[in-house]
Design a protein around this motif. Sequence first.
Motif, PDB file in Angstrom:
ATOM      1  N   GLY A 184       0.853  -1.232   0.160  1.00 35.99           N
ATOM      2  CA  GLY A 184       0.040   0.002   0.024  1.00 35.99           C
ATOM      3  C   GLY A 184       0.775   1.206   0.227  1.00 35.99           C
ATOM      4  N   LYS A 185       2.162   1.128   0.130  1.00 33.45           N
ATOM      5  CA  LYS A 185       3.193   2.227   0.058  1.00 33.45           C
ATOM      6  C   LYS A 185       4.360   1.855  -0.612  1.00 33.45           C
ATOM      7  CE  LYS A 185       3.303   4.945   3.927  1.00 33.45           C
ATOM      8  NZ  LYS A 185       3.824   5.162   5.260  1.00 33.45           N
ATOM      9  N   LEU A 186       5.082   2.727  -1.310  1.00 36.98           N
ATOM     10  CA  LEU A 186       6.341   2.522  -1.732  1.00 36.98           C
ATOM     11  C   LEU A 186       7.400   1.844  -0.815  1.00 36.98           C
ATOM     12  CD1 LEU A 186       6.922   5.258  -4.906  1.00 36.98           C
ATOM     13  CD2 LEU A 186       5.853   2.863  -4.884  1.00 36.98           C
ATOM     14  N   ARG A 187       8.181   1.029  -1.212  1.00 39.50           N
ATOM     15  CA  ARG A 187       9.102   0.662  -0.389  1.00 39.50           C
ATOM     16  C   ARG A 187      10.375  -0.118  -1.029  1.00 39.50           C
ATOM     17  NH1 ARG A 187       6.429  -3.099   4.471  1.00 39.50           N
ATOM     18  NH2 ARG A 187       5.478  -1.521   5.626  1.00 39.50           N
ATOM     19  N   GLU A 188      11.579  -0.187  -0.831  1.00 37.67           N
ATOM     20  CA  GLU A 188      12.637  -0.582  -1.480  1.00 37.67           C
ATOM     21  C   GLU A 188      12.251  -2.118  -2.006  1.00 37.67           C
ATOM     22  OE1 GLU A 188      16.344  -0.013   0.287  1.00 37.67           O
ATOM     23  OE2 GLU A 188      16.317   2.074   0.664  1.00 37.67           O
ATOM     24  N   GLY A 189      12.948  -2.459  -2.983  1.00 39.04           N
ATOM     25  CA  GLY A 189      13.046  -3.667  -3.494  1.00 39.04           C
ATOM     26  C   GLY A 189      11.731  -3.980  -4.737  1.00 39.04           C
ATOM     27  N   SER A 190      12.062  -4.930  -5.527  1.00 35.03           N
ATOM     28  CA  SER A 190      11.040  -5.287  -6.438  1.00 35.03           C
ATOM     29  C   SER A 190       9.573  -6.042  -6.001  1.00 35.03           C
ATOM     30  CB  SER A 190      11.818  -6.089  -7.684  1.00 35.03           C
ATOM     31  OG  SER A 190      11.998  -7.419  -6.836  1.00 35.03           O
ATOM     32  N   PHE A 191       8.807  -6.409  -6.926  1.00 34.48           N
ATOM     33  CA  PHE A 191       7.731  -6.835  -6.569  1.00 34.48           C
ATOM     34  C   PHE A 191       7.943  -8.259  -5.980  1.00 34.48           C
ATOM     35  CE2 PHE A 191       3.906  -9.269  -7.622  1.00 34.48           C
ATOM     36  CZ  PHE A 191       2.918  -8.631  -6.802  1.00 34.48           C
ATOM     37  N   THR A 192       8.680  -8.754  -6.776  1.00 33.64           N
ATOM     38  CA  THR A 192       9.187 -10.376  -6.280  1.00 33.64           C
ATOM     39  C   THR A 192       9.914 -10.362  -5.150  1.00 33.64           C
ATOM     40  OG1 THR A 192      10.792 -10.461  -8.321  1.00 33.64           O
ATOM     41  CG2 THR A 192       8.767 -11.428  -8.645  1.00 33.64           C
ATOM     42  N   GLN A 193      10.965  -9.443  -5.148  1.00 29.93           N
ATOM     43  CA  GLN A 193      11.872  -9.498  -3.933  1.00 29.93           C
ATOM     44  C   GLN A 193      10.956  -9.203  -2.595  1.00 29.93           C
ATOM     45  OE1 GLN A 193      14.349  -6.303  -5.106  1.00 29.93           O
ATOM     46  NE2 GLN A 193      16.021  -7.969  -5.921  1.00 29.93           N
ATOM     47  N   ARG A 194      10.202  -8.270  -2.527  1.00 30.33           N
ATOM     48  CA  ARG A 194       9.255  -8.167  -1.449  1.00 30.33           C
ATOM     49  C   ARG A 194       8.393  -9.005  -1.025  1.00 30.33           C
ATOM     50  NH1 ARG A 194       6.867  -2.161  -2.753  1.00 30.33           N
ATOM     51  NH2 ARG A 194       5.771  -2.297  -0.570  1.00 30.33           N
ATOM     52  N   TRP A 195       7.933  -9.749  -2.105  1.00 27.86           N
ATOM     53  CA  TRP A 195       7.149 -10.977  -1.973  1.00 27.86           C
ATOM     54  C   TRP A 195       7.944 -12.155  -1.198  1.00 27.86           C
ATOM     55  CZ3 TRP A 195       2.856 -13.440  -0.838  1.00 27.86           C
ATOM     56  CH2 TRP A 195       1.628 -12.833  -1.075  1.00 27.86           C
ATOM     57  N   GLN A 196       9.207 -12.107  -1.638  1.00 23.73           N
ATOM     58  CA  GLN A 196      10.435 -13.307  -1.216  1.00 23.73           C
ATOM     59  C   GLN A 196      10.535 -12.904   0.097  1.00 23.73           C
ATOM     60  OE1 GLN A 196      11.337 -16.126  -3.014  1.00 23.73           O
ATOM     61  NE2 GLN A 196      11.933 -16.639  -0.898  1.00 23.73           N
ATOM     62  N   ALA A 197      10.616 -11.694   0.611  1.00 20.94           N
ATOM     63  CA  ALA A 197      11.091 -11.156   1.948  1.00 20.94           C
ATOM     64  C   ALA A 197       9.829 -11.637   2.862  1.00 20.94           C
ATOM     65  CB  ALA A 197      11.290  -9.875   2.071  1.00 20.94           C
ATOM     66  N   MET A 198       8.551 -11.379   2.521  1.00 25.27           N
ATOM     67  CA  MET A 198       7.507 -11.872   3.126  1.00 25.27           C
ATOM     68  C   MET A 198       7.516 -13.257   3.528  1.00 25.27           C
ATOM     69  SD  MET A 198       3.866  -9.838   2.765  1.00 25.27           S
ATOM     70  CE  MET A 198       3.815 -10.020   0.666  1.00 25.27           C
ATOM     71  N   ILE A 199       7.645 -14.104   2.624  1.00 31.17           N
ATOM     72  CA  ILE A 199       7.637 -15.764   2.703  1.00 31.17           C
ATOM     73  C   ILE A 199       8.789 -15.839   3.731  1.00 31.17           C
ATOM     74  CG2 ILE A 199       7.879 -17.857   1.552  1.00 31.17           C
ATOM     75  CD1 ILE A 199       5.494 -16.441   0.707  1.00 31.17           C
ATOM     76  N   GLU A 200       9.994 -15.514   3.504  1.00 31.79           N
ATOM     77  CA  GLU A 200      11.010 -15.759   4.218  1.00 31.79           C
ATOM     78  C   GLU A 200      10.796 -15.437   5.720  1.00 31.79           C
ATOM     79  OE1 GLU A 200      14.295 -13.988   2.532  1.00 31.79           O
ATOM     80  OE2 GLU A 200      14.412 -15.526   0.823  1.00 31.79           O
TER      81      GLU A 200
END
Length: 280
Positions: free
Chosen positions: A256-272
């Motif tokens: 819902g807000k801009l953050r660092e990292g690509s779309f897939t990188q941010r998803w990967q961080a969530m899963i981890e």
Amino acid sequence: MIGASGYARGANDSVDDNLLLVTAVPVIFSMVEDLTRDTSIDVSYLPPDNYSIKRIPGWLNRTSPDDYPRADVVVGMTSVWPDVDPYPALRLRNIGVIYIDAAQALVPGGERVAITSGHSTDDLEYFWLNPANALVMLGIIQRDLESVVSQGHFNPERKAAQIQILKNNYQQIGAQLRSMQLTLGQKLMNFQVMQVVADKGELYGLAAATLLPIVDSNQATVEGVTTLYLTSKKPGHKQLRGLDKSFLIWHIDDFGKLREGSFTQRWQAMIEGLSQRVDH
């Protein structure tokens, strides 16, 4: 194709004549940046970086059309969130600007994201958190961008190269999202999660995507079985300290807000990040 500078592009296109794509939606910016990497498409985000999506309608109402860039393409989702719509202002700057609705394909019988019903909240869910919806959105954007490029005036070699890059990026992103879905499912099995709680209505769609029974936190506390607790609050937030120890907290990046990292990188961080029970 009419570019941001307002002139037709011909056979001698240069890197400086890149297509300019804009959006006012944080999650779409994240998606499009991933999708258009290594292409001749420049992506620009309109609102201030620190604004959440709920603040953007107010910002759009306060912003003069003269402050917008002269864009070639705008990507939004007005079929679902009509209040986030910079297209009319951008059209004043360039009558030829092309609109892509990432939530509803603008073709006869076009696909549309699924909105989960049945939860008692006035908040519109963040439907893009459902990986199936994310794939639909990426597919709509990729297909429409291919059409923009193929019908434009890039030279044939450059046109073919751009289309192939878009295809490759879409396939890679799709494969990564599907792999992460499998990883998530395996983690939930390993933790023996039995049900899910969403701490706000915006996360209900993601809760439904887990295919687990959805309950409220009071019911989960009484039952005492392992429960996945979805929250966009940061680790250590005071409202999370009193949760039952049977809860497995999953801290969600809701896009819902801009953050660092690509779309897939941010998803990967969530899963981890799904690796611990309630943190008191």
